[in-house]
Design an enzyme around this catalytic site. Sequence first.
Site, PDB file in Angstrom:
ATOM      1  N   ALA A 136      -3.793  11.679  -1.849  1.00  0.00           N
ATOM      2  CA  ALA A 136      -2.424  11.494  -1.371  1.00  0.00           C
ATOM      3  C   ALA A 136      -2.345  10.498  -0.218  1.00  0.00           C
ATOM      4  CB  ALA A 136      -1.844  12.839  -0.927  1.00  0.00           C
ATOM      5  N   GLU A 137      -3.364  10.488   0.622  1.00  0.00           N
ATOM      6  CA  GLU A 137      -3.339   9.634   1.813  1.00  0.00           C
ATOM      7  C   GLU A 137      -3.659   8.175   1.506  1.00  0.00           C
ATOM      8  OE1 GLU A 137      -2.490  10.107   4.856  1.00  0.00           O
ATOM      9  OE2 GLU A 137      -2.395  12.260   5.127  1.00  0.00           O
ATOM     10  N   SER A 138      -4.684   7.935   0.701  1.00  0.00           N
ATOM     11  CA  SER A 138      -5.159   6.560   0.533  1.00  0.00           C
ATOM     12  C   SER A 138      -5.397   6.135  -0.904  1.00  0.00           C
ATOM     13  CB  SER A 138      -6.479   6.386   1.299  1.00  0.00           C
ATOM     14  OG  SER A 138      -7.495   7.181   0.689  1.00  0.00           O
TER      15      SER A 138
ATOM     16  N   TYR B  76       0.824  -1.211   0.000  1.00  0.00           N
ATOM     17  CA  TYR B  76       0.000   0.000   0.000  1.00  0.00           C
ATOM     18  C   TYR B  76       0.856   1.258   0.000  1.00  0.00           C
ATOM     19  CZ  TYR B  76      -2.430   3.952   1.945  1.00  0.00           C
ATOM     20  OH  TYR B  76      -2.893   5.220   2.157  1.00  0.00           O
TER      21      TYR B  76
END
Length: 208
Positions: free
Chosen positions: A104-106, A61
């Site tokens: 950007a985070e996930s 991830y």
Amino acid sequence: MLRAGTSKGRAAGLLAAVLAFALARAADAQIFVYKDVYGRTYFSDTPQHEGFTRYQPKSEYELRSASHTPQLSTRYTRAYDPAIKRASREYGVSAALVKAVIAAESAFDPRAISRKGAQGLMQLMPDTAKHLGVDDALDPWQNIDGGTRYLGQMIERFPGELELAVAAYNAGPEAVTRHQGIPPYEETRGYVSRVLRLYKKYHADFRR
């Protein structure tokens, strides 16, 4: 008397065992890494300052989302626009900025969980989620509501300094205050640059 082939085989086996032992010992050791503003990387088993972080191989991830945002279909990236719009109006935060943080985070994965325990679309840490009243951080609507609220708090804490607000979302407001600017962490500097780039990109999604 042993045959040459047998002797070589045993020697190779002994070498493999030694290497396996060495690798096991290395895996147990805690190695820390720091990259300065000039791009130089330092490794140490004893952190010299708070800029050092524990070195760990990136998960699938993190490799997918840490350095870039994968190309996703427009339909997929717009799936959460209604929730983003609602939270944007509720907390007075730009919808385009909220969407940039999600990307950007996930990478728009509502089930994303980082190795540090951050969860969901806006990667809320459990304590932060609890403080924001988010019962289920993996629920997209709750996550976006809580994440947008927190992002709004960072904007209020650093008024007129969007880069610092974004850095605070990533590294924490205390780190930004302590360093009197964007912390000298490679991850945070890259994160700020990526979010601001995506922020410009997603403006068009909310003009209609």
